[in-house]
Design a protein around this motif. Structure first.
Motif, PDB file in Angstrom:
ATOM      1  N   LEU A 147      14.324   3.827  -4.559  1.00 20.22           N
ATOM      2  CA  LEU A 147      13.475   2.683  -4.691  1.00 20.22           C
ATOM      3  C   LEU A 147      12.615   2.592  -5.816  1.00 20.22           C
ATOM      4  O   LEU A 147      11.960   3.574  -6.169  1.00 20.22           O
ATOM      5  N   ARG A 148      12.473   1.340  -6.634  1.00 26.38           N
ATOM      6  CA  ARG A 148      11.548   1.174  -7.752  1.00 26.38           C
ATOM      7  C   ARG A 148      10.848  -0.093  -7.209  1.00 26.38           C
ATOM      8  O   ARG A 148      11.590  -1.092  -7.007  1.00 26.38           O
ATOM      9  N   ILE A 149       9.780   0.010  -7.689  1.00 25.53           N
ATOM     10  CA  ILE A 149       8.744  -1.163  -7.565  1.00 25.53           C
ATOM     11  C   ILE A 149       8.672  -1.921  -8.870  1.00 25.53           C
ATOM     12  O   ILE A 149       8.071  -1.315  -9.683  1.00 25.53           O
ATOM     13  N   LEU A 150       8.783  -3.182  -8.922  1.00 27.04           N
ATOM     14  CA  LEU A 150       8.829  -3.926 -10.147  1.00 27.04           C
ATOM     15  C   LEU A 150       7.727  -5.022  -9.873  1.00 27.04           C
ATOM     16  O   LEU A 150       7.565  -5.410  -8.662  1.00 27.04           O
ATOM     17  N   HIS A 151       7.144  -5.532 -10.795  1.00 28.54           N
ATOM     18  CA  HIS A 151       6.007  -6.447 -10.919  1.00 28.54           C
ATOM     19  C   HIS A 151       6.077  -7.156 -12.383  1.00 28.54           C
ATOM     20  O   HIS A 151       5.905  -6.347 -13.293  1.00 28.54           O
ATOM     21  N   PRO A 152       5.969  -8.586 -12.500  1.00 30.05           N
ATOM     22  CA  PRO A 152       5.977  -9.062 -13.706  1.00 30.05           C
ATOM     23  C   PRO A 152       4.683  -8.786 -14.593  1.00 30.05           C
ATOM     24  O   PRO A 152       4.596  -9.000 -15.754  1.00 30.05           O
ATOM     25  N   LEU A 153       3.822  -8.575 -13.876  1.00 25.76           N
ATOM     26  CA  LEU A 153       2.268  -8.289 -14.263  1.00 25.76           C
ATOM     27  C   LEU A 153       1.653  -9.530 -15.213  1.00 25.76           C
ATOM     28  O   LEU A 153       2.689 -10.293 -15.345  1.00 25.76           O
ATOM     29  N   PRO A 154       0.566  -9.762 -14.934  1.00 24.25           N
ATOM     30  CA  PRO A 154      -0.622  -9.033 -14.553  1.00 24.25           C
ATOM     31  C   PRO A 154      -0.624  -9.007 -12.958  1.00 24.25           C
ATOM     32  O   PRO A 154      -0.417 -10.033 -12.143  1.00 24.25           O
ATOM     33  N   ARG A 155      -1.011  -8.036 -12.523  1.00 23.53           N
ATOM     34  CA  ARG A 155      -1.432  -7.593 -11.375  1.00 23.53           C
ATOM     35  C   ARG A 155      -2.659  -8.222 -10.678  1.00 23.53           C
ATOM     36  O   ARG A 155      -3.550  -7.630 -11.593  1.00 23.53           O
ATOM     37  N   VAL A 156      -3.051  -8.632  -9.688  1.00 27.44           N
ATOM     38  CA  VAL A 156      -4.456  -8.625  -9.273  1.00 27.44           C
ATOM     39  C   VAL A 156      -4.691  -7.540  -7.936  1.00 27.44           C
ATOM     40  O   VAL A 156      -5.106  -6.674  -8.238  1.00 27.44           O
ATOM     41  N   ASN A 157      -4.405  -8.063  -6.887  1.00 27.41           N
ATOM     42  CA  ASN A 157      -4.532  -6.899  -5.670  1.00 27.41           C
ATOM     43  C   ASN A 157      -3.320  -6.631  -4.969  1.00 27.41           C
ATOM     44  O   ASN A 157      -3.360  -5.965  -3.868  1.00 27.41           O
ATOM     45  N   GLU A 158      -2.163  -7.418  -5.409  1.00 23.00           N
ATOM     46  CA  GLU A 158      -0.999  -7.216  -4.435  1.00 23.00           C
ATOM     47  C   GLU A 158      -0.345  -6.042  -4.379  1.00 23.00           C
ATOM     48  O   GLU A 158       0.586  -5.754  -3.426  1.00 23.00           O
ATOM     49  N   ILE A 159      -0.715  -5.160  -5.266  1.00 22.67           N
ATOM     50  CA  ILE A 159      -0.148  -3.832  -5.254  1.00 22.67           C
ATOM     51  C   ILE A 159      -1.566  -2.900  -5.431  1.00 22.67           C
ATOM     52  O   ILE A 159      -2.133  -2.849  -6.172  1.00 22.67           O
ATOM     53  N   ALA A 160      -1.486  -1.879  -4.349  1.00 22.76           N
ATOM     54  CA  ALA A 160      -3.085  -1.441  -4.075  1.00 22.76           C
ATOM     55  C   ALA A 160      -2.722  -0.160  -5.340  1.00 22.76           C
ATOM     56  O   ALA A 160      -1.803   0.139  -5.708  1.00 22.76           O
ATOM     57  N   ILE A 161      -4.048   0.192  -5.719  1.00 25.71           N
ATOM     58  CA  ILE A 161      -4.122   1.405  -6.782  1.00 25.71           C
ATOM     59  C   ILE A 161      -3.419   2.505  -6.521  1.00 25.71           C
ATOM     60  O   ILE A 161      -2.913   3.199  -7.350  1.00 25.71           O
ATOM     61  N   ASP A 162      -3.593   2.756  -5.195  1.00 28.05           N
ATOM     62  CA  ASP A 162      -2.991   4.189  -5.058  1.00 28.05           C
ATOM     63  C   ASP A 162      -1.332   4.129  -5.072  1.00 28.05           C
ATOM     64  O   ASP A 162      -0.892   5.310  -4.913  1.00 28.05           O
ATOM     65  N   VAL A 163      -0.595   3.054  -5.275  1.00 28.06           N
ATOM     66  CA  VAL A 163       0.680   3.047  -5.390  1.00 28.06           C
ATOM     67  C   VAL A 163       0.936   3.512  -7.025  1.00 28.06           C
ATOM     68  O   VAL A 163       1.948   4.113  -7.326  1.00 28.06           O
ATOM     69  N   ASP A 164       0.106   3.179  -7.834  1.00 34.12           N
ATOM     70  CA  ASP A 164       0.259   3.503  -9.116  1.00 34.12           C
ATOM     71  C   ASP A 164       0.759   5.053  -9.373  1.00 34.12           C
ATOM     72  O   ASP A 164       1.669   5.260 -10.160  1.00 34.12           O
ATOM     73  N   ALA A 165       0.259   6.066  -8.684  1.00 40.05           N
ATOM     74  CA  ALA A 165       0.778   7.399  -8.761  1.00 40.05           C
ATOM     75  C   ALA A 165       1.949   7.730  -8.164  1.00 40.05           C
ATOM     76  O   ALA A 165       2.575   8.691  -8.415  1.00 40.05           O
ATOM     77  N   ASN A 166       2.596   6.675  -7.331  1.00 43.76           N
ATOM     78  CA  ASN A 166       3.915   7.076  -6.543  1.00 43.76           C
ATOM     79  C   ASN A 166       4.856   6.882  -7.546  1.00 43.76           C
ATOM     80  O   ASN A 166       4.969   5.936  -8.318  1.00 43.76           O
ATOM     81  N   PRO A 167       5.840   8.028  -7.685  1.00 42.20           N
ATOM     82  CA  PRO A 167       6.984   7.776  -8.659  1.00 42.20           C
ATOM     83  C   PRO A 167       7.938   6.609  -8.449  1.00 42.20           C
ATOM     84  O   PRO A 167       8.709   6.438  -9.238  1.00 42.20           O
ATOM     85  N   LYS A 168       7.796   6.050  -7.384  1.00 44.11           N
ATOM     86  CA  LYS A 168       8.557   4.813  -7.086  1.00 44.11           C
ATOM     87  C   LYS A 168       8.017   3.534  -7.973  1.00 44.11           C
ATOM     88  O   LYS A 168       8.565   2.543  -7.954  1.00 44.11           O
TER      89      LYS A 168
ATOM     90  N   LYS B 290       0.936  -1.304   0.002  1.00 43.55           N
ATOM     91  CA  LYS B 290       0.015  -0.073  -0.181  1.00 43.55           C
ATOM     92  C   LYS B 290       0.893   1.253   0.030  1.00 43.55           C
ATOM     93  O   LYS B 290       2.077   1.163   0.389  1.00 43.55           O
ATOM     94  N   ASN B 291       0.309   2.246  -0.576  1.00 42.22           N
ATOM     95  CA  ASN B 291       1.250   3.637  -0.606  1.00 42.22           C
ATOM     96  C   ASN B 291       1.825   3.917   0.627  1.00 42.22           C
ATOM     97  O   ASN B 291       2.872   4.523   0.603  1.00 42.22           O
ATOM     98  N   ASP B 292       1.181   3.893   1.799  1.00 46.01           N
ATOM     99  CA  ASP B 292       1.713   4.380   3.121  1.00 46.01           C
ATOM    100  C   ASP B 292       2.510   3.822   3.462  1.00 46.01           C
ATOM    101  O   ASP B 292       3.629   4.189   4.255  1.00 46.01           O
ATOM    102  N   MET B 293       2.938   2.398   3.170  1.00 46.31           N
ATOM    103  CA  MET B 293       4.057   1.531   3.373  1.00 46.31           C
ATOM    104  C   MET B 293       5.547   2.308   2.668  1.00 46.31           C
ATOM    105  O   MET B 293       6.633   1.806   3.079  1.00 46.31           O
TER     106      MET B 293
END
Lengths: 301, 152
Positions: free
Chosen positions: A256-277, A245-248
């Motif tokens: 720090l950069r967050i990577l994910h091979p995609l597709p994502r389901v719910n393991e990254i909250a949507i509010d993280v998307d706007a974070n530059p990380k 979640k974004n507050d973490m």
């Protein structure tokens, strides 16, 4: 067998990995060229994988190559009972390079031995998916400026996730420190721990997903899949523990950069998307450049 | 010198005596060494008393000497089997099997989703460890351990 094939990430030495990543950076600067002019590339997808296929086909198109092939096995002669051996023998007569996705493990190695032209493995069951690993490495190099001495945190399904295993093997050339965050049921397999011990790679295992990520340079998220659990209660217990979640991210490092091979389901909250990380969508685009570089190497171009 | 024991199987003049074969593995050993194709005389005995194994099998093959590679295949299923080379009724050489570096075509990969179990592909393994024997498939890269080794 054509030894220019890329079947497993171990087929590349450290020098070859760096060579391909440098080439990917060149393709990123100038994505459009004609270096594949006059070349025919077979794209054989025995199981559907839209993301990987479009990434390869974009890479080939931007280099001016022609694509022949099929997008799932039902539109190939496999549905008539043709063996992989025969399909590959026939297709390698037609084309200069084969890109293959197949549900059976080891199919890519076998194809590379049967084929007269190089084979690039676009995923063989749960076994290997080396072009994903190369785009992960390219994303890490691009965002961190180096692959050496990084703190890599991997989260989620570390037992079955082939992207995790291949990335671990590839990064082992670059003196990483790994942190593995996973439920006990999905911890990193023993074989990889033995590998890291042998190669003197530092690693730590955690079951809690919390402020320990403040040390991370790369946070590699994966999906915890329900079907991996024998006991549905166990899944219910852990399914919401490994959600980012974004507050973490508030006390995490700037690089720090967050990577994910995609597709994502719910393991990254949507509010993280706007974070530059958050970097997972750019990461997917990097796949085109990494695949351009891999194709060019396979054809000695 | 210990007292000469009564032989349970008649001696041979020249050839190979394979001893200490666990009784339940005798027929697998016969298959691996392809003794069904052997043209010289072969004596096969099973369920003899053995202090170590309980019951053991013995194979005596006249005028036949195995290459190290063939002998080492046996290590995959029975690491304590002994090969005695006989010349003029005397044991001139004893060898215990050793694990090979690579195993081709004998063992089945334990991964049901491996290409070698789907199409006709000759299996190939790298030996990761010799005791207990641990094999890594050249194709699917999965481990087949000693508990799961099946001979094709």
């Amino acid at each position: 067998m054509d030894n220019r094939s890329l079947v497993s990430i171990d087929d590349y030495t450290k020098e070859e990995i760096l060579e391909v990543l440098n080439r990917a950076a060149e393709f990123e600067k100038n994505p459009n060229s004609n270096i594949l002019e006059g070349k025919v590339i077979s794209s054989l997808f025995f199981e559907p994988s839209t993301r990987t296929r479009l990434s390869f086909e974009t890479a080939i198109s931007r280099m001016g190559g022609k694509i022949v092939g099929f997008t799932d096995a039902s539109s190939s002669s496999t549905s008539k009972g043709e063996t992989l051996n025969d399909t590959i023998k026939m297709v390698s007569n037609y084309s200069d390079l084969i890109v293959m996705r197949h549900p059976i493990e080891g199919s890519a190695r076998w194809a590379s031995e049967v084929s007269d032209v190089p084979v690039i493995n676009a995923g063989d069951g749960a076994n290997q998916h080396p072009t994903q690993t190369m785009l992960d490495l390219y994303s890490i190099l691009k965002t961190q400026g180096t692959l050496e001495n990084l703190n890599i945190f991997m989260v989620g399904d570390l037992k079955y996730g082939r992207t995790v295993h291949s990335l671990l093997m590839a990064l082992s050339h670059f003196n990483p420190t790994f942190h593995f965050i996973a439920p006990v049921e999905l911890e990193i397999p023993r074989a990889y721990k033995i590998f890291m011990d042998k190669n003197k790679i530092t690693y730590h295992e955690h079951t809690e997903f919390n402020s320990i990520i403040n040390d991370a340079d790369i946070l590699y998220m994966t999906r915890v899949q329900r079907e991996r659990f024998a006991d549905p209660l166990e899944y219910e217990k852990v399914k919401n523990v490994y959600i980012l979640k974004n507050d973490m991210l508030k006390d995490t490092k700037d690089n720090l950069r967050i990577l994910h091979p995609l597709p994502r389901v719910n393991e990254i909250a949507i509010d993280v998307d706007a974070n530059p990380k958050a970097y997972y969508f750019e990461q997917a685009l990097n796949g085109v450049y990494a695949r351009q570089a891999i194709i060019a190497k396979a054809l000695d171009l | 010198m210990t007292a000469k024991k009564e032989l349970q199987v008649r001696a041979i003049k020249n050839g190979t005596v394979i001893d200490h074969i666990p009784a339940d593995l005798l027929f697998k050993v016969i298959n691996i060494l392809e003794l069904d194709k052997c043209s010289t005389s072969v004596t096969i005995g099973n369920n003899y008393k053995s202090d170590i194994l309980g019951k053991k099998g013995i194979i005596k093959i006249s005028e036949k000497f195995f290459e190290a590679e063939e002998i080492n295949k046996i290590s995959l299923i029975a690491p304590n089997v002994k090969f005695n080379i006989i010349k003029d009724y005397q044991v001139v050489e004893k060898s215990v099997v050793e694990a090979p570096n690579n195993v081709e075509g004998i063992v089945k990969c334990m991964n049901p989703k491996c290409i070698t179990n789907v199409e006709e592909v000759y299996t190939k393994f790298k030996v990761m460890s010799s005791s207990p024997i641990t094999l890594k498939c050249h194709y699917c890269e999965k481990i087949t351990d000693h508990k799961n080794i099946t001979i094709k």
